[in-house]
Write a protein that holds these residues in place. Structure first.
Motif, PDB file in Angstrom:
ATOM      1  N   THR A 151      25.785  57.629   2.841  1.00 23.17           N
ATOM      2  CA  THR A 151      26.523  57.426   4.082  1.00 23.17           C
ATOM      3  C   THR A 151      25.570  57.349   5.268  1.00 23.17           C
ATOM      4  O   THR A 151      24.618  58.133   5.363  1.00 23.17           O
ATOM      5  CB  THR A 151      27.555  58.540   4.321  1.00 23.17           C
ATOM      6  OG1 THR A 151      28.178  58.357   5.594  1.00 23.17           O
ATOM      7  CG2 THR A 151      26.932  59.927   4.274  1.00 23.17           C
ATOM      8  N   VAL A 152      25.841  56.396   6.166  1.00 25.43           N
ATOM      9  CA  VAL A 152      25.028  56.241   7.385  1.00 25.43           C
ATOM     10  C   VAL A 152      25.855  56.511   8.637  1.00 25.43           C
ATOM     11  O   VAL A 152      25.386  56.304   9.753  1.00 25.43           O
ATOM     12  CB  VAL A 152      24.382  54.846   7.461  1.00 25.43           C
ATOM     13  CG1 VAL A 152      23.558  54.555   6.225  1.00 25.43           C
ATOM     14  CG2 VAL A 152      25.444  53.762   7.663  1.00 25.43           C
ATOM     15  N   HIS A 184      28.119  51.832   4.699  1.00 23.42           N
ATOM     16  CA  HIS A 184      26.970  51.252   5.393  1.00 23.42           C
ATOM     17  C   HIS A 184      27.154  51.085   6.889  1.00 23.42           C
ATOM     18  O   HIS A 184      26.259  50.582   7.587  1.00 23.42           O
ATOM     19  CB  HIS A 184      26.607  49.894   4.773  1.00 23.42           C
ATOM     20  CG  HIS A 184      27.708  48.881   4.802  1.00 23.42           C
ATOM     21  ND1 HIS A 184      27.903  48.043   5.858  1.00 23.42           N
ATOM     22  CD2 HIS A 184      28.668  48.573   3.900  1.00 23.42           C
ATOM     23  CE1 HIS A 184      28.927  47.241   5.603  1.00 23.42           C
ATOM     24  NE2 HIS A 184      29.421  47.554   4.414  1.00 23.42           N
ATOM     25  N   LEU A 244      17.666  52.312   5.412  1.00 27.20           N
ATOM     26  CA  LEU A 244      18.201  53.124   4.320  1.00 27.20           C
ATOM     27  C   LEU A 244      19.098  52.283   3.421  1.00 27.20           C
ATOM     28  O   LEU A 244      19.009  52.377   2.185  1.00 27.20           O
ATOM     29  CB  LEU A 244      18.982  54.313   4.877  1.00 27.20           C
ATOM     30  CG  LEU A 244      19.670  55.215   3.850  1.00 27.20           C
ATOM     31  CD1 LEU A 244      18.657  55.785   2.860  1.00 27.20           C
ATOM     32  CD2 LEU A 244      20.442  56.336   4.542  1.00 27.20           C
ATOM     33  N   PHE A 249      21.789  51.840  10.081  1.00 28.47           N
ATOM     34  CA  PHE A 249      20.599  52.401   9.445  1.00 28.47           C
ATOM     35  C   PHE A 249      20.192  51.418   8.343  1.00 28.47           C
ATOM     36  O   PHE A 249      20.270  51.708   7.155  1.00 28.47           O
ATOM     37  CB  PHE A 249      20.905  53.781   8.875  1.00 28.47           C
ATOM     38  CG  PHE A 249      19.679  54.631   8.603  1.00 28.47           C
ATOM     39  CD1 PHE A 249      18.396  54.101   8.628  1.00 28.47           C
ATOM     40  CD2 PHE A 249      19.830  55.991   8.313  1.00 28.47           C
ATOM     41  CE1 PHE A 249      17.285  54.881   8.374  1.00 28.47           C
ATOM     42  CE2 PHE A 249      18.733  56.783   8.043  1.00 28.47           C
ATOM     43  CZ  PHE A 249      17.463  56.226   8.083  1.00 28.47           C
ATOM     44  N   SER A 274      22.453  61.165   2.899  1.00 31.30           N
ATOM     45  CA  SER A 274      23.100  60.999   4.200  1.00 31.30           C
ATOM     46  C   SER A 274      22.086  60.814   5.314  1.00 31.30           C
ATOM     47  O   SER A 274      20.951  61.296   5.232  1.00 31.30           O
ATOM     48  CB  SER A 274      23.970  62.230   4.506  1.00 31.30           C
ATOM     49  OG  SER A 274      24.455  62.211   5.832  1.00 31.30           O
ATOM     50  N   HIS A 275      22.522  60.121   6.357  1.00 34.21           N
ATOM     51  CA  HIS A 275      21.749  60.113   7.597  1.00 34.21           C
ATOM     52  C   HIS A 275      21.781  61.530   8.176  1.00 34.21           C
ATOM     53  O   HIS A 275      22.482  62.408   7.669  1.00 34.21           O
ATOM     54  CB  HIS A 275      22.339  59.099   8.582  1.00 34.21           C
ATOM     55  CG  HIS A 275      23.661  59.503   9.167  1.00 34.21           C
ATOM     56  ND1 HIS A 275      23.901  59.579  10.523  1.00 34.21           N
ATOM     57  CD2 HIS A 275      24.829  59.881   8.579  1.00 34.21           C
ATOM     58  CE1 HIS A 275      25.136  59.976  10.740  1.00 34.21           C
ATOM     59  NE2 HIS A 275      25.723  60.154   9.570  1.00 34.21           N
ATOM     60  N   SER A 307      25.396  48.498   9.466  1.00 35.17           N
ATOM     61  CA  SER A 307      24.251  47.856   8.813  1.00 35.17           C
ATOM     62  C   SER A 307      24.723  46.715   7.924  1.00 35.17           C
ATOM     63  O   SER A 307      25.707  46.859   7.192  1.00 35.17           O
ATOM     64  CB  SER A 307      23.493  48.873   7.957  1.00 35.17           C
ATOM     65  OG  SER A 307      23.117  49.997   8.716  1.00 35.17           O
ATOM     66  N   ASN A 332      16.537  59.008  10.486  1.00 31.85           N
ATOM     67  CA  ASN A 332      16.314  57.663  11.018  1.00 31.85           C
ATOM     68  C   ASN A 332      15.244  57.752  12.095  1.00 31.85           C
ATOM     69  O   ASN A 332      15.509  58.161  13.230  1.00 31.85           O
ATOM     70  CB  ASN A 332      17.623  57.109  11.597  1.00 31.85           C
ATOM     71  CG  ASN A 332      17.499  55.639  11.983  1.00 31.85           C
ATOM     72  OD1 ASN A 332      16.410  55.100  12.093  1.00 31.85           O
ATOM     73  ND2 ASN A 332      18.632  54.994  12.185  1.00 31.85           N
TER      74      ASN A 332
END
Length: 335
Positions: free
Chosen positions: A177-178, A211, A186, A183, A250-251, A214, A272
């Motif tokens: 997950t972002v 996403h 990733l 991101f 994860s972010h 992204s 990030n």
């Protein structure tokens, strides 16, 4: 009436009361002397022997200033509660503005005899302001809906299969997950064949990717790589994917980290480096030191996956929750 609409009306009423108290506090000495509070304050000062030492006008103005503060606190409390309960901010904002304007007119008539100021032009102006607010908010909601629709369509057009339940796709699952941001680095990494081979080598059978903004292109997987994949941009809730995951990548967003920790999932937090939010980095650092997460950047992710430290992470317990709350208060400013 729905709860959030009632709270919005009360919030607008409190805002109108704040205006009344503010106008009272700014009145002339003669107007203050004619205030209904004058007799009460004068008697109280006489009773405590301070009538000749403290002008009653100061006490009355202080009470009005306190009313301004109290009404504003009530307004923000009620408005925040209404936003939390409402399906969207549009209804709450428009109802709040309408209640504020209407009750301001009513209170002006009751307390200051200002009805002569409320002309047809005033009503026309109020109507235009409310209609304009409603149109602007509606336009933002529709634009957001169209943007989400385009992102979800892009995900569907990228050959992503529909969501497969654990019963259909047996075996360990990875959830990436972002959040709501972009991101791309990733997303590009977790959709690369070498990284997918590494996941398969760890025994994973299914990969779900949220996403965000992204761009994403899902690879065509050969029979030699026994993985199924699914991707989407946004969902109302990630709870199902979090709950079904055996590993979450994860972010470094605080909300995403907390959701995974409270679900007691194995978690690799990927920072990030193009954003470098200090609070997020500090939180990830502390949780990594406490062995609740594995912190990595994009270039280290494959190495951290292979190292296997994520398999030995400590579950997040109630005691850890209290420590985390104190950390968030110190670094992020949460209550």
């Amino acid at each position: 009436m729905p709860t959030h609409l009632g709270l919005a009306v009360l919030s607008g009423t409190a805002a109108a009361l704040a205006s009344v108290f503010s106008k009272c506090a700014a009145q002339s000495e003669d107007a203050v002397a004619a205030s209904p509070l004058q007799s009460f304050v004068d008697q109280y000062l006489s009773m405590i022997g301070l009538r000749d030492k403290i002008p009653y006008s100061i006490i009355i103005r202080g009470l009005f200033v306190g009313g301004v503060v109290g009404a504003n606190v009530a307004m923000w409390f009620l408005f925040t509660r209404a936003l939390n309960k409402a399906p969207s901010t549009a209804q709450v904002t428009v109802i709040n503005n309408a209640a504020n304007m209407c009750f301001s007119a009513l209170f002006g008539y009751l307390f200051f005899d200002d009805m002569g100021m409320i002309t047809s032009q005033w009503w026309a102006g109020v109507t235009l302001l409310l209609c304009g607010s409603a149109l602007i908010i509606r336009g933002k909601i529709r634009a957001r809906s169209r943007r989400r629709g385009v992102l979800q369509t892009d995900a569907m057009q990228s050959s992503a299969p529909p969501f497969a339940s654990p019963a259909v796709t047996a075996g360990p699952r990875v959830f990436v997950t972002v959040g709501t941001t972009s991101f791309t680095a990733l997303v590009d990494l977790v959709t690369s064949i070498p990284f997918l081979q590494a996941l398969s080598g760890e025994g994973f059978k299914h990969v779900t990717i949220q996403h965000g903004r992204s761009p994403i292109v899902l690879p065509v997987l050969k029979d030699s790589l026994p993985l199924t994949m699914h991707a989407y941009a946004f969902k109302p809730s990630l709870a199902q994917d979090v709950e079904s995951a055996d590993l979450i990548i994860s972010h470094a967003g605080t909300g995403s980290i907390l959701e995974a920790l409270y679900a007691r999932k194995k978690l690799i937090v990927v920072v990030n480096e193009t954003l470098m939010d200090n609070h997020q980095v500090e939180l990830a650092d502390v949780l990594d030191q406490q062995n609740h997460v594995v912190k990595a950047n994009v270039h280290e992710l494959a190495e951290q996956l292979a190292a296997g430290r994520w398999k030995k992470l400590k579950e997040f317990e109630e005691a850890d929750s209290r420590i985390l709350k104190r950390l968030l208060n110190e670094t992020v400013g949460f209550d």
